[in-house]
Scaffold this active site. Sequence first.
Site, mmCIF file in Angstrom:
data_model
loop_
_atom_site.group_PDB
_atom_site.id
_atom_site.type_symbol
_atom_site.label_atom_id
_atom_site.label_comp_id
_atom_site.label_asym_id
_atom_site.label_seq_id
_atom_site.Cartn_x
_atom_site.Cartn_y
_atom_site.Cartn_z
ATOM 1 N N GLU A 1 -9.204 23.055 -13.265
ATOM 2 C CA GLU A 1 -8.834 21.870 -14.088
ATOM 3 C C GLU A 1 -9.104 20.726 -13.141
ATOM 4 O O GLU A 1 -8.453 19.581 -13.267
ATOM 5 C CB GLU A 1 -7.377 21.897 -14.551
ATOM 6 C CG GLU A 1 -7.154 23.014 -15.590
ATOM 7 C CD GLU A 1 -5.539 22.969 -16.054
ATOM 8 O OE1 GLU A 1 -5.038 21.887 -16.156
ATOM 9 O OE2 GLU A 1 -4.947 23.968 -16.561
ATOM 10 N N TRP B 1 2.005 14.267 -27.389
ATOM 11 C CA TRP B 1 1.786 13.324 -26.429
ATOM 12 C C TRP B 1 0.626 12.123 -26.634
ATOM 13 O O TRP B 1 0.255 11.694 -25.685
ATOM 14 C CB TRP B 1 1.389 13.923 -25.257
ATOM 15 C CG TRP B 1 2.738 14.879 -24.579
ATOM 16 C CD1 TRP B 1 4.108 14.711 -24.997
ATOM 17 C CD2 TRP B 1 2.712 15.899 -23.574
ATOM 18 N NE1 TRP B 1 4.880 15.443 -24.325
ATOM 19 C CE2 TRP B 1 4.121 16.066 -23.358
ATOM 20 C CE3 TRP B 1 1.679 16.368 -22.975
ATOM 21 C CZ2 TRP B 1 4.469 17.157 -22.361
ATOM 22 C CZ3 TRP B 1 1.982 17.318 -21.786
ATOM 23 C CH2 TRP B 1 3.506 17.702 -21.635
ATOM 24 N N HIS C 1 1.156 28.706 -22.694
ATOM 25 C CA HIS C 1 2.171 28.574 -21.623
ATOM 26 C C HIS C 1 3.108 27.220 -22.274
ATOM 27 O O HIS C 1 2.664 26.309 -22.856
ATOM 28 C CB HIS C 1 1.451 27.998 -20.468
ATOM 29 C CG HIS C 1 2.251 27.249 -19.330
ATOM 30 N ND1 HIS C 1 3.083 27.940 -18.779
ATOM 31 C CD2 HIS C 1 2.531 26.115 -19.238
ATOM 32 C CE1 HIS C 1 4.073 27.176 -17.864
ATOM 33 N NE2 HIS C 1 3.507 25.903 -18.156
ATOM 34 N N GLU D 1 8.113 28.820 -18.098
ATOM 35 C CA GLU D 1 8.624 28.113 -16.986
ATOM 36 C C GLU D 1 10.272 28.556 -16.984
ATOM 37 O O GLU D 1 10.941 28.632 -18.004
ATOM 38 C CB GLU D 1 8.719 26.514 -17.119
ATOM 39 C CG GLU D 1 9.682 25.916 -16.032
ATOM 40 C CD GLU D 1 9.521 24.392 -15.971
ATOM 41 O OE1 GLU D 1 8.223 23.843 -16.326
ATOM 42 O OE2 GLU D 1 10.217 23.832 -15.478
ATOM 43 N N HIS E 1 8.067 23.157 -8.617
ATOM 44 C CA HIS E 1 8.341 21.886 -8.321
ATOM 45 C C HIS E 1 8.919 21.593 -6.944
ATOM 46 O O HIS E 1 9.082 20.448 -6.463
ATOM 47 C CB HIS E 1 9.507 21.417 -9.229
ATOM 48 C CG HIS E 1 8.664 21.767 -10.893
ATOM 49 N ND1 HIS E 1 9.092 22.977 -11.577
ATOM 50 C CD2 HIS E 1 8.295 20.899 -11.818
ATOM 51 C CE1 HIS E 1 8.562 23.036 -12.815
ATOM 52 N NE2 HIS E 1 8.036 21.536 -12.883
#
Length: 763
Positions: free
Chosen positions: A487, A564, A644, A668, A697
């Site tokens: 990406e 979004w 995902h 996640e 993270h």
Amino acid sequence: MSNIKSSNLGYPRIGEHREWKRALEGFWNGEITQSELIEKTDAIRLNNLKKQQEQGIDLIPVGDFSLYDHVLDTSATFGVVPDRYDYNGGKVDVNTYFSIARGLDEAIASEMTKWFNTNYHYIVPELNDASPKLVDNRALTYYKEAKETLGIDGKPVILGPITYLQLSKGYEASEFAGLVDTFLPLYVQILQELQEAGATWVQIDEPIFSTNVGEEVIAAAEKVYRTFAEEVPGIQIIFQTYFEKVFHYERITQLPVKAIGLDFVHGDSLALLNTYGFPKDKVLAAGIVDGRNVWRANIDEKLTTLETIKQFVSEDQLIVQPSSSLLHVPVTKTLEQKIDPVILGGLSFADEKLTEIVTLTKGLQTGRKAIEAEIDEVNEALSQLQATYRSNDDVRTAVSELTEADAKRGAPFAERIALQDERLNLPLLPTTTIGSLPQTPEVRGTRTKWRKGEITDAKYEQFVKDNISRWIEIQEELDIDVLVHGEFERNDMVEYFGEKFNGFSVTEYGWVQSYGSRCVKPPLIFGDVSWDQPITVKESVYAQSLTDRFVKGMLTGPVTILNWSFVHDTTPRYDIMKQIGLALQKEINALEENDIKIIQVDEPALREGLPLDQAKWDAYLEAAAYAFRLATATAANDTQIHTHMCYSNFEDIFDCIDALDADVISIETSRSHGELVSTFEDNTYTKEIGLGVYDIHSPRIPSVDELKQNIQRALQSIPSKQFWVNPDCGLKTRKEKETVNALQVMVEAAKEIREELLVKKSN
Ligand code: GLN
Ligand code: ZN
């Protein structure tokens, strides 16, 4: 003289050019001093106030500005600072304030979570052993500032005690009433000091009542607001709700406050008025202009709604205002130079919304005639937008003809997976990543240069290709089973598609605060959405050409793209979601035609899109699953569809996840691995799944043993045949070295467990 007033609930903090972000980050990086920070942010705040004053807003919010987050500000007001930071009472200094939000050395940052159903994140207060006191009456400070510097008799905005406590953690449900008693006198003190300083209106935000809270919560509100009425009779309180209709309407409207603020855009507040009426002794603060979207209000229609609302109140007891704080929209559209003028004509950011408020107030006060010119102008702009861009008949017909069968793969999962296994021939516990690879400063910098025209398209494309090929090699060396292209060509997973689908546009300055100094720039969906040329094929095909292993095609799903973006409001949202689904279907076909056999369709925003009103959940989840299935329906049975999702707490949507009918899902989980795994003990999931085995993270490199434990734990409730091994999210924020080291550990852990399972099997 009419009593009808115009009001605003909150103004964006970030500044027209994100000066606020730069000031904060400059301070964090040690480039500017604390007094420079204060100087810069003071200037931004005063400028924001001045703009509202110039617009002629009657009730201008003060105290809504923040150096990070208004919930954190409320904690700071009461000296609620977790023990792990250095704090000895008194006013919370700037450094302590920022370290609660961002962490400091060993002291980890406070948790951050979504503010209701928005993409704004607040810092979760930790009440644990706090001994709250009023250490800083911010509302008072900012009330005085506005009065003294600009002559504004502002309306202090305070986060209400019920909402504040409901959003806090570190206490048991049984302690709630006691905490209310602890905070109540502190709030009374804030209000008394405001009263002494001459404040008349105070807006107390209680959006928690836009969710279906229980008896103890509404009862607490009754106690609190009764006390306010007794102790501070000189203050006119606006009990403010937003984002949905208010629950417990009858009891809320009986609270002894001066005004009730309701959202007439996102909940059916009008139905409540119709059913229950509105008390004659109160003012209705009507949230009529959408504070969550960027499209111009249809003044004509809005005025009609206001006229209807007006009939429910006695003698002009009305306030005209946005549906929520304008924090959730960009500052001004006047900076946009590149966008099509017809689309620009249909936009309204914060400043333009204030103009709409003022216009509507005037129309309501003096009659429609007085704002005729404005109405004509808006109608003209909106009809031009509609005629030029909004409607695409082919898309509308396609959506209207859709059936259940159009959203179904060719065969059920059991048959598909057999074909996929045969074709893909992957090992047990296949390893993969979530899609993005590190976006180094070099990657970002090169893209910026290309966007500014400083480097040619050809050069930029070559740069992207070089990164892809370097990382294909790295992934092969790491011995990952299913590869990604990385990406590198994408700035943002939604904007990237927004720039290429029809019906979308992007802005230059349309930033909104997401958390702290981080801002996002959602694309605009101004019309019907369609696909006309491949978007991701080039990079995927190039990556696949470099290796014998499978490379996943990588798309963003319809639910996430919708959630979004700033979506126009003249077509039902769920229809637009179907349009996006159909557009993605074409992209998937294009990938398949180019021999991409594994395609991931990301849906990180699926869960956060859940409506606040639970009664609306089923419709949402059904629409979401349908749109996703529509996107993936025509994929061949032996094409493996992955998805995902980025959160752990997914019990609420387990059925919906199943209904997506994706062949493989990655989730996640690392931060709450145990919790998630237990979901699978209670529910049977038959498709393939990867529970993130390490937390991306954090820069920390996990150990092989740790990851083996995570995998083994999952294998207690998920059969190994169904299990994939992957990190818990995309790797774009990580450094290269960290990424390689962590992935090495991950592959090693997978291999060791694979061995152990095979040994067990052969025994
Ligand atoms: N494929 C995306 C990535 O790896 C998914 C991002 C996300 O989950 N938010 O970055
Ligand atoms: Zn993720």
